[in-house]
Design a protein around this motif. Structure first.
Motif, PDB file in Angstrom:
ATOM      1  N   LEU A  14     -35.934  23.725 -15.538  1.00 44.65           N
ATOM      2  CA  LEU A  14     -36.945  22.864 -15.198  1.00 44.65           C
ATOM      3  C   LEU A  14     -37.433  22.245 -16.626  1.00 44.65           C
ATOM      4  O   LEU A  14     -37.407  22.280 -17.598  1.00 44.65           O
ATOM      5  N   THR A  15     -37.850  20.353 -16.401  1.00 44.03           N
ATOM      6  CA  THR A  15     -38.512  20.327 -18.242  1.00 44.03           C
ATOM      7  C   THR A  15     -39.936  19.561 -17.440  1.00 44.03           C
ATOM      8  O   THR A  15     -40.250  19.018 -16.691  1.00 44.03           O
ATOM      9  N   SER A  16     -40.273  19.251 -19.081  1.00 40.72           N
ATOM     10  CA  SER A  16     -41.647  18.220 -18.740  1.00 40.72           C
ATOM     11  C   SER A  16     -41.260  16.959 -20.063  1.00 40.72           C
ATOM     12  O   SER A  16     -41.290  17.281 -20.464  1.00 40.72           O
ATOM     13  N   ARG A  17     -42.180  16.310 -19.690  1.00 40.84           N
ATOM     14  CA  ARG A  17     -41.985  14.707 -20.204  1.00 40.84           C
ATOM     15  C   ARG A  17     -42.576  15.191 -21.342  1.00 40.84           C
ATOM     16  O   ARG A  17     -43.090  14.591 -22.583  1.00 40.84           O
ATOM     17  N   LEU A  18     -43.984  15.663 -20.972  1.00 39.16           N
ATOM     18  CA  LEU A  18     -45.168  16.252 -22.034  1.00 39.16           C
ATOM     19  C   LEU A  18     -44.640  16.923 -23.044  1.00 39.16           C
ATOM     20  O   LEU A  18     -44.806  16.793 -24.262  1.00 39.16           O
ATOM     21  N   LEU A  19     -43.867  18.266 -22.511  1.00 38.30           N
ATOM     22  CA  LEU A  19     -43.506  19.596 -23.904  1.00 38.30           C
ATOM     23  C   LEU A  19     -42.440  18.796 -24.296  1.00 38.30           C
ATOM     24  O   LEU A  19     -42.327  18.706 -25.346  1.00 38.30           O
ATOM     25  N   ASN A  20     -41.563  17.714 -23.798  1.00 43.55           N
ATOM     26  CA  ASN A  20     -40.600  17.016 -25.033  1.00 43.55           C
ATOM     27  C   ASN A  20     -41.522  16.646 -25.836  1.00 43.55           C
ATOM     28  O   ASN A  20     -41.386  16.328 -27.252  1.00 43.55           O
ATOM     29  N   GLN A  21     -42.522  15.551 -25.430  1.00 42.24           N
ATOM     30  CA  GLN A  21     -42.711  14.610 -26.669  1.00 42.24           C
ATOM     31  C   GLN A  21     -44.198  15.534 -27.019  1.00 42.24           C
ATOM     32  O   GLN A  21     -43.667  14.968 -28.801  1.00 42.24           O
ATOM     33  N   MET A  22     -43.942  16.993 -26.688  1.00 40.77           N
ATOM     34  CA  MET A  22     -44.964  17.663 -28.216  1.00 40.77           C
ATOM     35  C   MET A  22     -43.677  17.570 -29.532  1.00 40.77           C
ATOM     36  O   MET A  22     -43.991  18.242 -30.169  1.00 40.77           O
ATOM     37  N   VAL A  23     -42.817  18.187 -28.196  1.00 44.13           N
ATOM     38  CA  VAL A  23     -41.897  18.624 -29.270  1.00 44.13           C
ATOM     39  C   VAL A  23     -40.631  17.802 -30.126  1.00 44.13           C
ATOM     40  O   VAL A  23     -40.369  18.026 -31.036  1.00 44.13           O
ATOM     41  N   GLY A  24     -40.240  16.507 -29.346  1.00 50.29           N
ATOM     42  CA  GLY A  24     -39.607  15.245 -29.960  1.00 50.29           C
ATOM     43  C   GLY A  24     -37.740  15.534 -29.497  1.00 50.29           C
ATOM     44  O   GLY A  24     -37.231  15.341 -30.395  1.00 50.29           O
ATOM     45  N   ALA A  25     -38.423  16.874 -28.481  1.00 54.98           N
ATOM     46  CA  ALA A  25     -36.750  16.795 -28.013  1.00 54.98           C
ATOM     47  C   ALA A  25     -36.266  16.874 -26.602  1.00 54.98           C
ATOM     48  O   ALA A  25     -37.996  16.768 -25.985  1.00 54.98           O
ATOM     49  N   SER A  26     -35.430  16.910 -26.065  1.00 48.67           N
ATOM     50  CA  SER A  26     -35.269  16.734 -24.918  1.00 48.67           C
ATOM     51  C   SER A  26     -35.155  19.038 -24.067  1.00 48.67           C
ATOM     52  O   SER A  26     -34.487  19.192 -25.071  1.00 48.67           O
ATOM     53  N   LEU A  27     -36.118  18.996 -23.858  1.00 49.43           N
ATOM     54  CA  LEU A  27     -36.479  20.557 -24.027  1.00 49.43           C
ATOM     55  C   LEU A  27     -35.657  20.720 -22.034  1.00 49.43           C
ATOM     56  O   LEU A  27     -36.111  20.692 -20.780  1.00 49.43           O
TER      57      LEU A  27
ATOM     58  N   LYS B 202     -33.271  16.487 -30.328  1.00 45.35           N
ATOM     59  CA  LYS B 202     -31.820  17.124 -30.248  1.00 45.35           C
ATOM     60  C   LYS B 202     -32.502  17.579 -28.534  1.00 45.35           C
ATOM     61  O   LYS B 202     -33.301  17.762 -27.558  1.00 45.35           O
ATOM     62  N   LYS B 203     -31.329  18.157 -27.972  1.00 44.25           N
ATOM     63  CA  LYS B 203     -31.077  19.368 -26.667  1.00 44.25           C
ATOM     64  C   LYS B 203     -30.876  20.412 -26.768  1.00 44.25           C
ATOM     65  O   LYS B 203     -30.228  20.948 -27.538  1.00 44.25           O
ATOM     66  N   VAL B 204     -32.525  21.050 -26.306  1.00 41.48           N
ATOM     67  CA  VAL B 204     -32.421  22.494 -26.535  1.00 41.48           C
ATOM     68  C   VAL B 204     -33.072  22.868 -25.413  1.00 41.48           C
ATOM     69  O   VAL B 204     -34.109  22.816 -24.168  1.00 41.48           O
ATOM     70  N   GLY B 205     -32.053  23.826 -25.163  1.00 43.05           N
ATOM     71  CA  GLY B 205     -32.486  25.240 -23.977  1.00 43.05           C
ATOM     72  C   GLY B 205     -33.049  26.378 -24.587  1.00 43.05           C
ATOM     73  O   GLY B 205     -33.620  26.938 -25.708  1.00 43.05           O
ATOM     74  N   ILE B 206     -34.295  26.589 -23.788  1.00 41.47           N
ATOM     75  CA  ILE B 206     -35.534  27.427 -23.439  1.00 41.47           C
ATOM     76  C   ILE B 206     -34.530  28.610 -22.748  1.00 41.47           C
ATOM     77  O   ILE B 206     -35.037  28.269 -21.589  1.00 41.47           O
TER      78      ILE B 206
ATOM     79  N   GLN C  12     -42.910  24.901 -33.555  1.00 39.10           N
ATOM     80  CA  GLN C  12     -43.209  25.053 -35.580  1.00 39.10           C
ATOM     81  C   GLN C  12     -41.626  24.417 -35.665  1.00 39.10           C
ATOM     82  O   GLN C  12     -41.482  24.054 -36.549  1.00 39.10           O
ATOM     83  N   LEU C  13     -40.377  24.958 -35.022  1.00 35.51           N
ATOM     84  CA  LEU C  13     -39.288  23.650 -35.326  1.00 35.51           C
ATOM     85  C   LEU C  13     -39.165  21.980 -35.060  1.00 35.51           C
ATOM     86  O   LEU C  13     -37.849  21.413 -35.276  1.00 35.51           O
ATOM     87  N   LYS C  14     -40.067  21.324 -34.642  1.00 30.19           N
ATOM     88  CA  LYS C  14     -40.029  20.879 -34.412  1.00 30.19           C
ATOM     89  C   LYS C  14     -39.273  19.566 -35.431  1.00 30.19           C
ATOM     90  O   LYS C  14     -38.415  18.370 -34.961  1.00 30.19           O
ATOM     91  N   GLU C  15     -39.642  19.668 -36.111  1.00 31.15           N
ATOM     92  CA  GLU C  15     -38.396  18.712 -37.390  1.00 31.15           C
ATOM     93  C   GLU C  15     -36.747  19.283 -37.423  1.00 31.15           C
ATOM     94  O   GLU C  15     -36.424  17.781 -37.245  1.00 31.15           O
ATOM     95  N   GLU C  16     -36.529  20.368 -37.258  1.00 28.45           N
ATOM     96  CA  GLU C  16     -34.895  20.605 -37.069  1.00 28.45           C
ATOM     97  C   GLU C  16     -34.365  20.385 -35.689  1.00 28.45           C
ATOM     98  O   GLU C  16     -33.377  20.010 -35.743  1.00 28.45           O
TER      99      GLU C  16
END
Lengths: 312, 312
Positions: B24-37, B294-298, B286-290
């Motif tokens: 699953l993906t979420s635009r809002l959660l992506n925005q919060m982290v600044g990455a594609s989750l 990026k494309k990040v799997g969780i 917490q790791l937003k900067e890093e």
């Protein structure tokens, strides 16, 4: 009356703006009902409910000059958010009339999606007159949350997708509130199903659709004190004829059966779903005999719940 | 050490017995982290957690004569249910040692999946000695919930599927409890990712893996008073060398950040997920900067929550 072509055309039109939501299954829930259940998860739809489908369709059918003046609706629920997000996505202004009593959470959600909120007294007359006033002042087009042919067409696409995935469904169960979802679902089942019956499910405490279905005229609810807050509204003159023609039955469920059904959905499907979504599943548990061995679709209409105020 | 072939072979072996879970993906959660989750939703796995993967693999690797005598484990959590259901699915007997203090709900779930529950005092020594006793009496094979190479291989398949769906992931975030999931995830990322880093996420209050990672030897938790109850356990001698070799970092999150992260997952992804699942998402925030851009799997590890005792 619309036909298969209009329904497919609508799906094509709105597809780029909506999610094709997944269908979930659970062995345990199947065992409990004695049928194969296919849950169409509109809680995963954009903004968290099927309402996004109708909202997109309604705005996309407006000619450019009307879009430029915006859209207006009155709603305290998911349609307020749906119209706001649909409008924002399509670059259109949305004016949303909400009762003063709507929670701050709901208003924030509408504003978060770019809607402009107008408070009114918490009664139908106040809602309608303020909407009218905004229409006249701004030239915005009024879009009703459920009693609008384009909204109904948009909503129909959830069942269209479900029947594309599972063409052999014998029954689709769907919640009945304002009638926009059940009417759309019944159209899709009629045109794309193979003798697929649609059964609307409604709380006993807001059983206007059941009574309307049997009396042949639109009945209202004296009170509508049900936990299924999305289903407190009544039918309209555009969706009612469709419901009479294409819906097979309306099944009513007792208040005490709604929360346990909701709980099973949360625990077994691992999704957050609104109390309204539990109503068709509660109906399935009640209709065991009739559904035995059948392939049954269930529309999970939305997942916007207040986690601070869960009924369990 | 295992290689890509063993990992693929394991996936092939267990695939008929597990669900290929959605992402699953979420635009809002992506925005919060600044990455594609990309959230790999193991809450939708059979019995509601990734543990099913390792349990199936461990039992399937047993020769017929061992399978005939059953399996035994000690667990108060998801592995108890996983081993029970895996054993039941494969026609094998499962003996489950559980602390007397485990809730009735958990015991019922294990029994529901066909496991035979044995109560013991709530400490590691009591668990181990009773497991040993059952092994000796019945000839059942002991299977550790996380420190077992087959369990690790089975668990690795979640990340394998995630990387099949999204081959370009640059980071995978994964909760760290006993170490069986993070070790498996790191193996998959190493063999199937393109320079995909794996970051383990752990509650500050049970940060044994962080300390072990830095000291080079397995550290224990003095106390482990975290809401992320799936992550209270410590690493083992089989998974730790894999973690040291293939995991890039362990990120710790404060207790106060876990429940809000869990809430965002529930509200925005519309899924029920355990507090443990919120730990890697809290780490992402917490790791937003890093992680920026990026494309990040969780890995959402499981969805077995007690709805009567939600932390919100």
């Amino acid at each position: 009356m619309v036909g298969a072509e209009e329904l497919l055309e609508c799906h094509k039109t709105i597809a780029p703006h909506i999610h094709r939501t997944p269908v979930l299954t659970s062995r345990l829930l199947n065992q409990m009902v004695g049928a194969s259940l296919y849950f169409k998860c509109e809680n995963f739809q954009r903004m968290g409910a099927f309402k996004m489908r109708g909202a997109i369709q309604a705005i996309m059918q407006l000619p450019e000059e009307k879009r430029a003046k915006g859209v207006v609706t009155h709603s305290s629920g998911n349609f307020a958010q749906a119209l706001s997000l649909a409008a924002q996505s399509l670059g259109v202004k949305a004016y949303i009339v909400m009762p003063r009593t709507a929670t701050a959470v709901k208003k924030r959600a509408v504003i978060g999606y770019g809607g402009e909120v107008y408070d009114c007294d918490p009664n139908l007359q106040a809602r309608e007159s303020l909407s009218k006033e905004i229409e006249e002042k701004t030239g915005a087009t009024f879009i009703h949350p459920s009693n609008d042919m384009n909204v109904i067409l948009g909503n129909s696409t959830a069942a269209t997708e479900l029947l594309q995935d599972y063409p052999d469904l014998e029954v689709i169960l769907c919640p009945v509130g304002g009638g926009g979802l059940v009417a759309g679902t019944a159209l899709s089942a009629h045109f794309f199903g193979k003798n697929c019956r649609v059964i609307g499910a409604e709380p006993m405490k807001a059983d206007d659709a059941y009574r309307s279905f049997h009396s042949g005229k639109i009945e209202s609810n004296e009170t509508a004190d049900t936990v299924a807050d999305g289903l407190r509204t009544m039918l309209g003159d555009i969706n009612f004829p469709i419901i009479r023609k294409y819906v097979s039955a309306i099944e009513r469920v007792e208040e005490d059966d709604i929360v346990p059904a909701m709980r099973l959905i949360w625990e077994r499907l691992k999704i957050t779903a609104e109390p309204s979504c539990a109503v068709p599943f509660a109906a399935a548990l009640q209709l065991k005999e009739e559904l035995r061995g059948k392939k049954v679709g269930i529309i999970i209409s939305g997942g916007n719940v207040d986690l601070e105020n869960l009924p369990f």
